[in-house]
Design a protein around this motif. Structure first.
Motif, PDB file in Angstrom:
ATOM      1  N   UNK A 117      30.784   4.088 -21.145  1.00  0.00           N
ATOM      2  CA  UNK A 117      31.126   4.083 -19.726  1.00  0.00           C
ATOM      3  C   UNK A 117      30.387   2.932 -19.063  1.00  0.00           C
ATOM      4  N   UNK A 118      31.126   1.983 -18.527  1.00  0.00           N
ATOM      5  CA  UNK A 118      30.530   0.865 -17.809  1.00  0.00           C
ATOM      6  C   UNK A 118      29.966  -0.242 -18.676  1.00  0.00           C
ATOM      7  N   UNK A 119      30.072  -0.109 -19.996  1.00  0.00           N
ATOM      8  CA  UNK A 119      29.593  -1.147 -20.905  1.00  0.00           C
ATOM      9  C   UNK A 119      30.618  -1.374 -22.006  1.00  0.00           C
ATOM     10  N   UNK A 120      30.510  -2.517 -22.656  1.00  0.00           N
ATOM     11  CA  UNK A 120      31.340  -2.853 -23.805  1.00  0.00           C
ATOM     12  C   UNK A 120      30.553  -3.804 -24.688  1.00  0.00           C
ATOM     13  N   UNK A 121      31.152  -4.251 -25.773  1.00  0.00           N
ATOM     14  CA  UNK A 121      30.505  -5.222 -26.656  1.00  0.00           C
ATOM     15  C   UNK A 121      29.157  -4.697 -27.184  1.00  0.00           C
ATOM     16  N   UNK A 124      19.918  -1.833 -29.956  1.00  0.00           N
ATOM     17  CA  UNK A 124      21.273  -2.320 -29.747  1.00  0.00           C
ATOM     18  C   UNK A 124      21.343  -2.912 -28.353  1.00  0.00           C
ATOM     19  N   UNK A 125      22.341  -3.749 -28.144  1.00  0.00           N
ATOM     20  CA  UNK A 125      22.571  -4.358 -26.830  1.00  0.00           C
ATOM     21  C   UNK A 125      24.035  -4.178 -26.453  1.00  0.00           C
ATOM     22  N   UNK A 126      24.311  -4.290 -25.165  1.00  0.00           N
ATOM     23  CA  UNK A 126      25.684  -4.168 -24.669  1.00  0.00           C
ATOM     24  C   UNK A 126      25.833  -5.006 -23.412  1.00  0.00           C
ATOM     25  N   UNK A 127      27.071  -5.310 -23.101  1.00  0.00           N
ATOM     26  CA  UNK A 127      27.384  -6.048 -21.887  1.00  0.00           C
ATOM     27  C   UNK A 127      27.989  -5.087 -20.871  1.00  0.00           C
ATOM     28  N   UNK A 140      20.299   8.837 -29.750  1.00  0.00           N
ATOM     29  CA  UNK A 140      20.588   9.847 -28.736  1.00  0.00           C
ATOM     30  C   UNK A 140      21.464   9.219 -27.664  1.00  0.00           C
ATOM     31  N   UNK A 141      22.030  10.037 -26.794  1.00  0.00           N
ATOM     32  CA  UNK A 141      22.836   9.497 -25.702  1.00  0.00           C
ATOM     33  C   UNK A 141      21.963   8.572 -24.851  1.00  0.00           C
ATOM     34  N   UNK A 142      22.557   7.475 -24.390  1.00  0.00           N
ATOM     35  CA  UNK A 142      21.815   6.471 -23.627  1.00  0.00           C
ATOM     36  C   UNK A 142      22.436   6.339 -22.240  1.00  0.00           C
ATOM     37  N   UNK A 194      26.603   1.687 -10.294  1.00  0.00           N
ATOM     38  CA  UNK A 194      27.118   2.843 -11.021  1.00  0.00           C
ATOM     39  C   UNK A 194      26.305   3.081 -12.289  1.00  0.00           C
ATOM     40  N   UNK A 195      26.348   4.337 -12.729  1.00  0.00           N
ATOM     41  CA  UNK A 195      25.693   4.701 -13.977  1.00  0.00           C
ATOM     42  C   UNK A 195      26.505   4.166 -15.147  1.00  0.00           C
ATOM     43  N   UNK A 196      25.813   3.726 -16.203  1.00  0.00           N
ATOM     44  CA  UNK A 196      26.455   3.298 -17.442  1.00  0.00           C
ATOM     45  C   UNK A 196      25.887   4.154 -18.567  1.00  0.00           C
ATOM     46  N   UNK A 197      26.689   4.359 -19.607  1.00  0.00           N
ATOM     47  CA  UNK A 197      26.178   5.191 -20.700  1.00  0.00           C
ATOM     48  C   UNK A 197      26.905   4.927 -22.009  1.00  0.00           C
ATOM     49  N   UNK A 198      26.231   5.324 -23.086  1.00  0.00           N
ATOM     50  CA  UNK A 198      26.802   5.359 -24.429  1.00  0.00           C
ATOM     51  C   UNK A 198      26.491   6.763 -24.931  1.00  0.00           C
ATOM     52  N   UNK A 199      27.535   7.540 -25.237  1.00  0.00           N
ATOM     53  CA  UNK A 199      27.308   8.922 -25.679  1.00  0.00           C
ATOM     54  C   UNK A 199      28.319   9.297 -26.753  1.00  0.00           C
TER      55      UNK A 199
END
Length: 158
Positions: free
Chosen positions: A11-15, A116-119, A133-135, A144-149
């Motif tokens: 959510x809000x990130x990619x790459x 790890x990194x993300x854009x 774990x969820x980030x 806005x909030x961004x996350x990787x889950x």
């Protein structure tokens, strides 16, 4: 040939990708099984794509060389490509992160370690992402909030 696939809800990130450079290599961590006698190695094995070891009865080299304690067969694995970035998708899809060639062994489980990194969807950059774990973080540019889950890993024969 084997591949490591990632599925994650972004959510809000990619790459999304591991930090994996010559100066700061990413150590891939696996459980390994001998394909000759099916013996499971009792410890996790870690290796990076920049370090190689000579094979004992060949002129070749590999990123990981393993001698089975049970049958004494030498096995090896070589990372074939640089890691690919995981791109945001809705719904989340399996995407290949890395490819490797195994000879005489199989990887049965992956353990995520390292950063790890993300854009962001704007020009924001996010680092120090721990996928164990969820980030969650906050994108100042979008407010806005961004996350990787819901991160999942699959190792499969390609």
């Amino acid at each position: 040939m084997f591949v490591l696939e990632l599925t994650a809800d972004l959510t809000g990130v990619t790459n999304l990708r591991p930090i994996d450079t010559l100066e700061d290599p990413y150590y891939y961590s696996f459980r390994v099984q001998c394909t000759s006698c099916r013996e499971m190695h009792d410890k996790w094995v870690d290796f990076d794509r920049f370090t190689t070891t000579d094979l004992s009865k060949s002129r070749g080299e590999a990123n990981f060389v393993y001698k089975c304690r049970n049958c004494t067969r030498e096995s090896s694995a070589t990372i074939k490509t640089a890691p690919k970035a995981y791109m945001a998708a809705s719904p989340p899809t399996k995407q290949v992160i890395i490819e490797f060639e195994c000879r005489g062994c199989e990887f049965t489980e992956f353990r995520v370690e390292g950063e790890w990194i993300a854009d962001g969807l704007t020009e924001s950059k996010f680092d120090s992402i721990n996928l164990a774990e969820d980030w969650y973080d906050y994108d100042e540019k979008t407010s806005e909030e961004v996350c990787v889950k819901e991160v999942g890993w699959v190792i499969r024969r390609a």
